[in-house]
Enzyme design. Sequence first.
Site, mmCIF file in Angstrom:
data_model
loop_
_atom_site.group_PDB
_atom_site.id
_atom_site.type_symbol
_atom_site.label_atom_id
_atom_site.label_comp_id
_atom_site.label_asym_id
_atom_site.label_seq_id
_atom_site.Cartn_x
_atom_site.Cartn_y
_atom_site.Cartn_z
ATOM 1 N N CYS A 182 -4.335 30.709 12.084
ATOM 2 C CA CYS A 182 -5.097 29.505 12.426
ATOM 3 C C CYS A 182 -5.904 28.991 11.243
ATOM 4 O O CYS A 182 -6.299 27.827 11.219
ATOM 5 C CB CYS A 182 -6.018 29.775 13.612
ATOM 6 N N GLU A 229 -13.173 40.445 8.334
ATOM 7 C CA GLU A 229 -12.473 40.588 9.613
ATOM 8 C C GLU A 229 -11.154 41.321 9.409
ATOM 9 O O GLU A 229 -10.485 41.183 8.386
ATOM 10 C CB GLU A 229 -12.252 39.219 10.258
ATOM 11 N N ALA A 230 -10.792 42.115 10.418
ATOM 12 C CA ALA A 230 -9.627 42.995 10.291
ATOM 13 C C ALA A 230 -8.347 42.363 10.817
ATOM 14 O O ALA A 230 -7.253 42.850 10.519
ATOM 15 C CB ALA A 230 -9.898 44.308 11.022
ATOM 16 N N GLN A 231 -8.447 41.294 11.585
ATOM 17 C CA GLN A 231 -7.270 40.712 12.223
ATOM 18 C C GLN A 231 -6.253 40.213 11.210
ATOM 19 O O GLN A 231 -5.044 40.307 11.435
ATOM 20 C CB GLN A 231 -7.687 39.565 13.143
ATOM 21 N N GLY A 273 -2.089 35.346 24.041
ATOM 22 C CA GLY A 273 -1.849 36.036 22.777
ATOM 23 C C GLY A 273 -3.024 36.886 22.344
ATOM 24 O O GLY A 273 -3.990 37.099 23.093
ATOM 25 N N GLU A 274 -2.939 37.351 21.098
ATOM 26 C CA GLU A 274 -3.953 38.272 20.578
ATOM 27 C C GLU A 274 -5.338 37.636 20.536
ATOM 28 O O GLU A 274 -6.337 38.280 20.892
ATOM 29 C CB GLU A 274 -3.542 38.738 19.179
#
Length: 432
Positions: free
Chosen positions: A56, A118-120, A195-196
Amino acid sequence: MAVWALGINHTTAPLDLRGRFAFAIDQIAPTLQGLRQSLGGATRHPQVETAILSTCNRTEIYCAGQQPALDHTLDWLAHSGGVSPSLLRSHSYTLEESLVARHAFRVASGLDSMVLGEAQILGQMKDAVRAAETAGALGTTLNQLFQRSFAVAKEVRTSTEIGAHSISMAAAAVRLAGQLFEDLTEIRILFVGAGEMIELAATHFAAKNPKSLAIANRTLERGEKLASRFGGEVMRLADLPDRLHEFDAVVSCTASSLPIIGLGAVERALKKRRHRPMFMVDLAVPRDIEPEVKALEDIYLYTVDDLASVVQTAQASRQAAVAQAEAIIDAGVQSFMHWMDQRSPVGGVVPLIQQIHAQADEWRALEIARAKKLIARGEDMDAVLEALSRGLTQKMLHGTLAELRAGDADTRAQTAQTVSRLFLRSQSRSGL
């Protein structure tokens, strides 16, 4: 081998422009095939390696080939998004060689994210690599780049506090909702998608014990699985316009290429609600909610870019961790470029090693073929083995011994030192 990359992200391009270059994960394989065909024609080297990272907040293309083709890559991406190359160039960044490695390592480590640390993004990069592998677009160079990216990211997370106190997009949405509603336990919330990102958002909101929670999704099976986890209900996406008025808060993030919540639907929902306020968060790129909705009274609509100020509040206190992370990345970049230099056809040792192996294999094949003929004639096995070993030894030493006798005295002395170091290593170490 050259490596290059180009991309757009939340710092270089507005949301609507980023939306033109968003690729769903199931679009990656055919997109990579088209990109490779285009680059192969431009560079005359069909084996160009490619990978696309699309989230995104960013779309990035990573490439490796015999020669860089940044302009052609940018033209291809501009065409795929339906914009002019000049417009894309003004909102993008292009990188080559060590800058590609540095950027990839920073992205994987969360240093280039809207949410610092952030880990995503690491999981999203791994998904991008798997998609490239499935498409057959990944080769040795990009595979090495990404595997080193993952290793650097792991070291950054285990050796620094870069991820400490990181505020996620989902947590930021909860904070904003808390500013609008006095009591989050009294709100009805709808999540659009399964979704995630929606799963993360639902986890944060569910922790506030809202009055009710619902999941709207194209496929009921996926929606039911998520809804059951949080004790909510599931509904079809087609029912959304008729039920939108029931919810005080809406969080949407789907892979739709067009908005799924339009201005008219929201206007009708507000009328049914007697203009009680609605909190809406659009985490999708491209947008799920038409931008005109934001202008409506009693609507509080936030996009991923609107959440930036919230998620960045805790970043100043982590600058020491950033400095530590950058040092780890510096070392990783040096290591990767050393690996690249070794593989360079000009001055690189890997091509030479490959040539030496090929020559040795050729000699070995010749001597084995000769030995098999001798065995077939009934020659003594010991004599055959002796001839085989002598033949290999002579072939391997012939060129070296010839060099020892060539040139003037100084040249022979230098050659002798080199040969001694290469062939008499055990004696030189023991002082003999």
